[in-house]
Design a protein around this motif. Structure first.
Motif, PDB file in Angstrom:
ATOM      1  N   ALA A 115       0.848  -1.197   0.000  1.00  0.00           N
ATOM      2  CA  ALA A 115       0.000   0.000   0.000  1.00  0.00           C
ATOM      3  C   ALA A 115       0.876   1.237   0.000  1.00  0.00           C
ATOM      4  CB  ALA A 115      -0.919   0.004   1.215  1.00  0.00           C
ATOM      5  N   TRP A 116       0.380   2.307  -0.604  1.00  0.00           N
ATOM      6  CA  TRP A 116       1.043   3.605  -0.592  1.00  0.00           C
ATOM      7  C   TRP A 116       0.261   4.564   0.293  1.00  0.00           C
ATOM      8  CZ3 TRP A 116       2.092   4.543  -6.540  1.00  0.00           C
ATOM      9  CH2 TRP A 116       3.095   3.672  -6.957  1.00  0.00           C
ATOM     10  N   GLU A 117       0.983   5.480   0.903  1.00  0.00           N
ATOM     11  CA  GLU A 117       0.337   6.504   1.721  1.00  0.00           C
ATOM     12  C   GLU A 117      -0.297   7.561   0.811  1.00  0.00           C
ATOM     13  OE1 GLU A 117       2.418   8.383   5.233  1.00  0.00           O
ATOM     14  OE2 GLU A 117       2.224  10.140   3.925  1.00  0.00           O
ATOM     15  N   VAL A 118      -1.526   7.935   1.141  1.00  0.00           N
ATOM     16  CA  VAL A 118      -2.210   8.989   0.392  1.00  0.00           C
ATOM     17  C   VAL A 118      -2.744  10.018   1.385  1.00  0.00           C
ATOM     18  CG1 VAL A 118      -2.837   7.567  -1.581  1.00  0.00           C
ATOM     19  CG2 VAL A 118      -4.360   7.663   0.386  1.00  0.00           C
ATOM     20  N   SER A 119      -2.880  11.237   0.919  1.00  0.00           N
ATOM     21  CA  SER A 119      -3.413  12.294   1.786  1.00  0.00           C
ATOM     22  C   SER A 119      -4.275  13.246   0.964  1.00  0.00           C
ATOM     23  CB  SER A 119      -2.270  13.070   2.455  1.00  0.00           C
ATOM     24  OG  SER A 119      -1.389  13.611   1.486  1.00  0.00           O
ATOM     25  N   ALA A 120      -5.294  13.775   1.600  1.00  0.00           N
ATOM     26  CA  ALA A 120      -6.179  14.744   0.949  1.00  0.00           C
ATOM     27  C   ALA A 120      -5.556  16.132   1.045  1.00  0.00           C
ATOM     28  CB  ALA A 120      -7.551  14.717   1.604  1.00  0.00           C
ATOM     29  N   PRO A 125     -11.471  13.698  -1.714  1.00  0.00           N
ATOM     30  CA  PRO A 125     -11.201  12.673  -2.716  1.00  0.00           C
ATOM     31  C   PRO A 125     -11.553  11.287  -2.190  1.00  0.00           C
ATOM     32  CG  PRO A 125      -9.156  13.406  -1.713  1.00  0.00           C
ATOM     33  CD  PRO A 125     -10.239  14.306  -1.183  1.00  0.00           C
ATOM     34  N   LEU A 126     -11.683  10.332  -3.102  1.00  0.00           N
ATOM     35  CA  LEU A 126     -11.951   8.937  -2.735  1.00  0.00           C
ATOM     36  C   LEU A 126     -10.700   8.112  -2.954  1.00  0.00           C
ATOM     37  CD1 LEU A 126     -15.457   8.351  -4.407  1.00  0.00           C
ATOM     38  CD2 LEU A 126     -14.969   8.920  -2.010  1.00  0.00           C
ATOM     39  N   ALA A 127     -10.363   7.284  -1.964  1.00  0.00           N
ATOM     40  CA  ALA A 127      -9.243   6.352  -2.068  1.00  0.00           C
ATOM     41  C   ALA A 127      -9.810   4.949  -1.954  1.00  0.00           C
ATOM     42  CB  ALA A 127      -8.211   6.607  -0.969  1.00  0.00           C
ATOM     43  N   GLY A 128      -9.832   4.200  -3.066  1.00  0.00           N
ATOM     44  CA  GLY A 128     -10.453   2.885  -3.042  1.00  0.00           C
ATOM     45  C   GLY A 128     -11.920   2.969  -2.703  1.00  0.00           C
ATOM     46  N   GLU A 129     -12.601   4.015  -3.171  1.00  0.00           N
ATOM     47  CA  GLU A 129     -14.019   4.288  -2.910  1.00  0.00           C
ATOM     48  C   GLU A 129     -14.304   4.675  -1.470  1.00  0.00           C
ATOM     49  OE1 GLU A 129     -16.568   1.229  -4.392  1.00  0.00           O
ATOM     50  OE2 GLU A 129     -15.700   1.257  -6.393  1.00  0.00           O
ATOM     51  N   ARG A 130     -13.238   4.892  -0.677  1.00  0.00           N
ATOM     52  CA  ARG A 130     -13.404   5.350   0.706  1.00  0.00           C
ATOM     53  C   ARG A 130     -13.139   6.857   0.755  1.00  0.00           C
ATOM     54  NH1 ARG A 130     -10.011   1.025   0.690  1.00  0.00           N
ATOM     55  NH2 ARG A 130      -8.201   2.382   1.013  1.00  0.00           N
ATOM     56  N   PRO A 131     -13.988   7.625   1.409  1.00  0.00           N
ATOM     57  CA  PRO A 131     -13.707   9.055   1.562  1.00  0.00           C
ATOM     58  C   PRO A 131     -12.380   9.248   2.284  1.00  0.00           C
ATOM     59  CG  PRO A 131     -15.980   8.562   2.170  1.00  0.00           C
ATOM     60  CD  PRO A 131     -15.286   7.249   2.007  1.00  0.00           C
ATOM     61  N   SER A 148     -14.178  17.991  -8.943  1.00  0.00           N
ATOM     62  CA  SER A 148     -13.693  19.300  -9.378  1.00  0.00           C
ATOM     63  C   SER A 148     -13.160  20.157  -8.238  1.00  0.00           C
ATOM     64  CB  SER A 148     -14.817  20.056 -10.095  1.00  0.00           C
ATOM     65  OG  SER A 148     -15.932  20.238  -9.213  1.00  0.00           O
ATOM     66  N   ALA A 149     -13.437  19.761  -6.996  1.00  0.00           N
ATOM     67  CA  ALA A 149     -13.015  20.582  -5.851  1.00  0.00           C
ATOM     68  C   ALA A 149     -12.012  19.874  -4.953  1.00  0.00           C
ATOM     69  CB  ALA A 149     -14.240  20.991  -5.029  1.00  0.00           C
ATOM     70  N   SER A 150     -11.473  18.735  -5.379  1.00  0.00           N
ATOM     71  CA  SER A 150     -10.576  17.996  -4.492  1.00  0.00           C
ATOM     72  C   SER A 150      -9.247  17.666  -5.171  1.00  0.00           C
ATOM     73  CB  SER A 150     -11.244  16.694  -4.011  1.00  0.00           C
ATOM     74  OG  SER A 150     -11.540  15.843  -5.092  1.00  0.00           O
ATOM     75  N   ARG A 151      -8.223  17.519  -4.347  1.00  0.00           N
ATOM     76  CA  ARG A 151      -6.882  17.124  -4.784  1.00  0.00           C
ATOM     77  C   ARG A 151      -6.324  16.163  -3.754  1.00  0.00           C
ATOM     78  NH1 ARG A 151      -3.446  21.195  -4.093  1.00  0.00           N
ATOM     79  NH2 ARG A 151      -1.952  20.689  -5.717  1.00  0.00           N
ATOM     80  N   ALA A 152      -5.362  15.329  -4.170  1.00  0.00           N
ATOM     81  CA  ALA A 152      -4.752  14.372  -3.248  1.00  0.00           C
ATOM     82  C   ALA A 152      -3.281  14.212  -3.593  1.00  0.00           C
ATOM     83  CB  ALA A 152      -5.464  13.018  -3.318  1.00  0.00           C
ATOM     84  N   ARG A 153      -2.527  13.718  -2.612  1.00  0.00           N
ATOM     85  CA  ARG A 153      -1.113  13.416  -2.843  1.00  0.00           C
ATOM     86  C   ARG A 153      -0.864  11.935  -2.568  1.00  0.00           C
ATOM     87  NH1 ARG A 153       1.293  17.123  -0.148  1.00  0.00           N
ATOM     88  NH2 ARG A 153       2.235  18.322  -1.842  1.00  0.00           N
ATOM     89  N   VAL A 163       0.935  14.321  -7.179  1.00  0.00           N
ATOM     90  CA  VAL A 163      -0.234  15.114  -6.820  1.00  0.00           C
ATOM     91  C   VAL A 163      -1.323  14.824  -7.842  1.00  0.00           C
ATOM     92  CG1 VAL A 163      -1.205  17.431  -6.592  1.00  0.00           C
ATOM     93  CG2 VAL A 163       1.064  16.927  -5.653  1.00  0.00           C
ATOM     94  N   VAL A 164      -2.479  14.413  -7.341  1.00  0.00           N
ATOM     95  CA  VAL A 164      -3.625  14.104  -8.184  1.00  0.00           C
ATOM     96  C   VAL A 164      -4.497  15.352  -8.268  1.00  0.00           C
ATOM     97  CG1 VAL A 164      -5.572  12.541  -8.544  1.00  0.00           C
ATOM     98  CG2 VAL A 164      -3.506  11.712  -7.389  1.00  0.00           C
ATOM     99  N   GLU A 165      -4.583  15.925  -9.458  1.00  0.00           N
ATOM    100  CA  GLU A 165      -5.294  17.175  -9.641  1.00  0.00           C
ATOM    101  C   GLU A 165      -6.812  16.946  -9.682  1.00  0.00           C
ATOM    102  OE1 GLU A 165      -3.703  19.806  -9.335  1.00  0.00           O
ATOM    103  OE2 GLU A 165      -1.618  19.245  -9.743  1.00  0.00           O
ATOM    104  N   PRO A 166      -7.622  18.029  -9.604  1.00  0.00           N
ATOM    105  CA  PRO A 166      -9.081  17.868  -9.638  1.00  0.00           C
ATOM    106  C   PRO A 166      -9.565  17.159 -10.906  1.00  0.00           C
ATOM    107  CG  PRO A 166      -8.500  20.071  -8.895  1.00  0.00           C
ATOM    108  CD  PRO A 166      -7.230  19.431  -9.350  1.00  0.00           C
ATOM    109  N   GLY A 167     -10.647  16.402 -10.766  1.00  0.00           N
ATOM    110  CA  GLY A 167     -11.250  15.717 -11.898  1.00  0.00           C
ATOM    111  C   GLY A 167     -10.415  14.599 -12.466  1.00  0.00           C
ATOM    112  N   THR A 168      -9.772  13.831 -11.604  1.00  0.00           N
ATOM    113  CA  THR A 168      -8.832  12.795 -12.052  1.00  0.00           C
ATOM    114  C   THR A 168      -9.207  11.429 -11.498  1.00  0.00           C
ATOM    115  OG1 THR A 168      -7.015  14.388 -12.241  1.00  0.00           O
ATOM    116  CG2 THR A 168      -6.395  12.076 -11.981  1.00  0.00           C
ATOM    117  N   LEU A 169      -8.971  10.393 -12.302  1.00  0.00           N
ATOM    118  CA  LEU A 169      -9.131   9.008 -11.882  1.00  0.00           C
ATOM    119  C   LEU A 169      -7.841   8.275 -12.199  1.00  0.00           C
ATOM    120  CD1 LEU A 169     -10.863   6.668 -10.822  1.00  0.00           C
ATOM    121  CD2 LEU A 169     -11.690   6.318 -13.160  1.00  0.00           C
ATOM    122  N   ILE A 170      -7.179   7.728 -11.170  1.00  0.00           N
ATOM    123  CA  ILE A 170      -5.894   7.058 -11.348  1.00  0.00           C
ATOM    124  C   ILE A 170      -5.837   5.839 -10.443  1.00  0.00           C
ATOM    125  CG2 ILE A 170      -4.717   8.501  -9.616  1.00  0.00           C
ATOM    126  CD1 ILE A 170      -2.232   8.400 -11.484  1.00  0.00           C
TER     127      ILE A 170
END
Length: 356
Positions: A115-120, A125-131, A148-153, A163-170
């Motif tokens: 697993a990788w560490e992620v942060s809002a 944002p959703l991580a694995g469909e989890r808020p 459109s209003a969220s970003r994540a690292r 950095v995951v920019e708004p409106g992105t699926l990765i």
């Protein structure tokens, strides 16, 4: 005849553990996009799996199995099963408890998925469909989705971050000692990586970005159209044998069904960049003439890539313009270049890289 709708229930666990073949994964993902029932079932599996991974691994007390055996033997039973005779509740409970313990031990002792560490950074944002609130984890096979209003690292193991920019699926495809791979379905990312070449890879619908130790931005639409902009270092864009090498300060477009375009430096003149894009899309002779006329010494980056992308007749003009801007070393002959000899082109590129 009534046909039963296929569901992906029997493949969801393997999908979550990234153990499906590529065709099966594509089929399951296509089904999940249209099946609400299977998406909900996948969410339940992910939640349960995450809960299990948070449990500590403990050893059973030394006397537990003795207690189970004593409970099972405390009441006499026939030496052989007799059809129609119900087992005593004590024996049934003992068997059930043993099965539960064995299952629990197998689940808890199973190697945990990487697993990788992620942060809002903004929004939800959703991580694995989890808020995602604050810090979280992204397991292989799971996706980060921003509105459109969220970003994540995303912390890419120990080699950098994205950095995951708004409106992105990765999606996190794989992570290990030899490769860290993401799949950008749509949207935009900014990556900062410090690692040996070809360790960090990002797939898009129309090209694959192979990191050569750098900082870059990558964007794509769902149909695959996109662009790469490299801030420092190098990135290789690859698709079905076609490759564009993009250094810091340069950009390259990506075309659906054709892969990477021809890279240009960001400080090139707007008409030069427009001509390169027009040539990539239609092969216009007028665009090629403008490219050759407006090319600077630094734009040999673009001309070197065009050697293998023009027809044999036009290749002579590209070669002569290259020679005028940056004469090749003695080891690079006209005949070998025009024949697209791979070793010769590589030697010339390595010399040209000093002015790129």
């Amino acid at each position: 005849m009534r046909f039963l709708k296929w569901h992906a229930s029997d493949k969801l666990a393997a999908y979550l553990d990234n153990q499906l073949s590529a065709p099966d994964r594509v089929r399951v993902e296509a089904h999940l996009a249209a099946c609400d029932r299977c998406r909900k079932e996948l969410t339940h599996i992910r939640v349960s799996d995450a809960a299990i991974h948070r449990l500590p691994l403990v050893s059973a007390p030394d006397g537990l199995w003795s207690a189970i055996e004593a409970a099972a033997d405390s009441h006499p039973r026939p030496p052989h099963p007799v059809p129609g005779v119900r087992l005593t509740w004590q024996y049934t409970a003992a068997v059930f408890l043993a099965a539960m313990l064995a299952s629990g031990y197998w689940i808890l002792s199973r190697p945990s998925r990487p697993a990788w560490e992620v942060s809002a950074l903004n929004g939800a944002p959703l991580a694995g469909e989890r808020p995602l609130q604050g810090l979280g984890s992204l397991y292989t096979g799971e996706s980060i989705e921003t509105d459109s209003a969220s970003r994540a690292r995303i912390r890419v193991a120990s080699i950098g971050s994205v950095v995951v920019e708004p409106g992105t699926l990765i999606r996190l495809v794989a992570t290990g000692a030899s490769e860290h791979r993401l799949a950008l379905r749509s949207g935009a990312i900014s990556a900062v990586i410090s690692a040996p070449p070809r360790i960090f890879i990002v797939d898009t619908p129309a090209a694959t970005a192979v990191d050569l130790g750098c900082e870059y931005q990558l964007q794509c639409d769902r149909d695959g159209a996109g662009a790469l902009r490299v801030r420092s270092g190098w990135v290789a864009l690859e698709w079905k044998g076609r490759e564009s090498l993009v250094p810091g300060g340069a950009s390259c477009r990506i075309y659906p069904g054709r892969g990477p375009g021809t890279p240009t430096f960001d400080d090139a003149s707007p008409d030069f960049i427009a001509a390169v894009n027009a040539f990539d899309q239609s092969g216009q002779r007028g665009a090629l003439n403008l490219i050759l006329d407006r090319a600077r010494t630094r734009d040999t980056l673009t001309l070197w890539h065009m050697l293998s992308r023009v027809n044999a007749a036009d290749r002579i003009g590209v070669y002569e313009r290259l020679v005028a801007l940056a004469p090749p070393p003695a080891s690079v002959s006209r005949h070998q270049v025009l024949a697209l000899d791979a070793d010769t082109l590589t030697r010339w590129r390595e010399e040209l890289a000093w002015i790129w």
